[in-house]
Design an enzyme around this catalytic site. Sequence first.
Site, short mmCIF file in Angstrom:
data_model
loop_
_atom_site.label_atom_id
_atom_site.label_comp_id
_atom_site.label_asym_id
_atom_site.label_seq_id
_atom_site.Cartn_x
_atom_site.Cartn_y
_atom_site.Cartn_z
N CYS A 240 0.70 -0.90 0.08
CA CYS A 240 -0.05 0.14 -0.24
C CYS A 240 0.97 1.33 0.17
CB CYS A 240 -1.13 -0.20 1.30
SG CYS A 240 -2.18 -1.06 1.16
N TYR A 282 -1.03 4.70 1.29
CA TYR A 282 -2.45 5.25 0.35
C TYR A 282 -2.45 6.54 -0.47
CZ TYR A 282 -5.56 0.56 0.75
OH TYR A 282 -5.95 -0.50 1.03
N TRP A 300 -4.13 5.89 4.68
CA TRP A 300 -4.51 4.16 5.36
C TRP A 300 -3.65 3.94 6.97
CZ3 TRP A 300 -0.71 0.10 5.28
CH2 TRP A 300 -1.96 -1.01 5.35
N TYR A 500 -9.73 -4.90 -6.86
CA TYR A 500 -8.51 -4.43 -5.26
C TYR A 500 -7.37 -5.04 -5.46
CZ TYR A 500 -8.43 -3.30 -0.67
OH TYR A 500 -7.42 -1.67 0.45
N HIS A 501 -6.64 -4.18 -5.40
CA HIS A 501 -5.10 -5.19 -6.25
C HIS A 501 -4.72 -5.23 -6.73
CE1 HIS A 501 -4.32 -4.75 -0.90
NE2 HIS A 501 -4.33 -3.75 -1.38
N HIS A 586 -3.17 -0.42 -6.52
CA HIS A 586 -4.66 0.39 -6.22
C HIS A 586 -4.78 1.26 -6.94
CE1 HIS A 586 -2.57 -1.20 -2.75
NE2 HIS A 586 -3.93 -1.08 -1.97
#
Length: 643
Positions: A240, A282, A300, A500-501, A586
């Site tokens: 992240c 993030y 985050w 997601y990811h 992301h």
Amino acid sequence: MWKSLAAVIVASVPFVASQIDRTGWSITVDSFQTGTGNEAAKALDGNTGTIWHTQWMPTNAALPHTVTLDMKKVYNVNGLTYLPRQDGNSNGNIGQHSIQISTDGTTWTETAKGTYLDDSSLKSTPFTAIPARYVRIIAQTEAGNRGPWTSAAEINVLAAATYTKPPTNLGIWGATIDFPIVPAAAAVLTNGKVLLWSSWKPLDFGGGGGSGKTETAIYDPASGTVSRRTVTETQHDMFCPGLSLDASGRPFVTGGNDAAKLSIYDGSNWIAGPNMKIQRGYQSSATLSDGRIFTIGGSWSGGEGNKNGEVWSPASNTWSLLPGCPVAPMLTADTRGVYRSDNHGWLFGWKSGSVFQAGPSKAMNWYTTVGTGGQKTAGLRGTDPDAMNGNAIMYDAVNGKILTVGGAPNYQDNQATGNARIVTIGAPGTTASVAAIGNMAYARAFHNSVVMPDGKVLIVGGESYPVPFSDNTATNIPELFNPATSSFTSVNPISVPRTYHSWALLLPDATIISGGGGLCGACATNHPNAQIYSPAYLFNADGTKAARPVINSVSSTNVAVGTKITVAMNRAVTSFSLVRYGSGTHSVNTDQRRIPLTPTASGLTYTVTIPSDPGVALPGSWMLFAMDSAGVPSVSKTIIVRA
């Protein structure tokens, strides 16, 4: 006591497929150990407590090893599962491999390749459906390099209910590439290889944040090989993070699970940089026109709120706070507050050291990085709402053109949109122009978008109702944006949900690699793989591969802005473009942008000029493409552009 594999498959296979009944199948192997109960049939007996094992006595049979399954009739095969031995011994676990299919047992097509993780978990390899009677696994390495063995507890084949041959005029998705990690981040290196990483564990991010290590892999498209490496030397769990490619083309990774850290990859080694002034996760970052790197946001991790801007200088290798660059103007109105509202900014390095922030907030902003920095509004993105986990792509940097697509008002648990806008920027500090265009066919968040050499943009994956670690509303039909018509066309579907990811990046050969998703341990949405998309411009109308123009030579591959470059071609072409190397995590890729180049010709030698403004032609690594009159691109040449 043994258990059926069926329950394991139902919980673990993250794509639409049914396990084929193996009754009556035959299996052929290149080697098995006699007298020990390790015959080939043990891989088909439904008993997870038995194994097939290649010969180890009196001598070892050498790698590679081959397993061939005859299913006795043709199925629409779209996946394979491999269960390593379950007896606590890892000898023979398959590492590097190739999966091939055939209808006649003579002509074979590769449908998957890569490297499996060296553990006892079920390995699931989905791929684009294709009719086949025979399936072959070639084990090229033993996953732990313990010896020249191969073993298997169970091998199953999966099939789709129907099959339609994908038309090449909608592009083709190639063989699945298996990875020994779930890659939540990726960057294309200047040698054409793809750097990938997950977190402190290969398949999970939880339970060890701030562990000081990261599981990485490198995929080499030229050889098809995948290698794994655990990175500890920078003491940085790079899950992240903020991510940019610096002025030398090096991946520049900030924060995340280890929220203050900076790690830089030089193509061979990971280098620890100075800690950021503000801990972040993030956040987004952007390379500036003078080679510095700006970052902002990131609540985050490292605490919530006040994640104002700071900038890294390559000259001094230091970070400096920019109190004049507040994060507040770019916050979304997320229901979860600043923990989500300052995430994943859509940042573009621009002229005179400025940064344009196109989203995801509906409010757009300019940031300046001289002295203590500055901020000025750039207006609203038309009537588009906050668009968290949407995308912004600079498809024409010369004219300041940015495509924005999708996203949702909140990070999760709400409806995404299919909205599309063209944002045009000019001088720093001025109000951006925004034009609404026809929406995408599918609402998306957690998707990824990639600009191609011809200026079109591929939008792939996403969810219509974004929920982290879920594929329940996955959008498996990619779309292609055409800037000439400001319209979208659906193309051939992907085989694996990319939500997601996940990430997607342009490769130097003008194909697009799309991979990842998940990283949630034993969940059903881990996707330790990727596929490569060959756009329609690589095919003739009859479906055969198009002959590609070849760049024979370039006058210089390390140039300053404003430089003229001469390019020698093997045959006539009509246009050129530069596309900056990309990185992604992301749904954010602040590196990619495209510069159309107008050539002048003298026979088969062409002259193009790099834009003189380093805010347009950002310093760093670029791919130079030539295209013929049919739009077929060459394989690129790497150009390093200096400010």
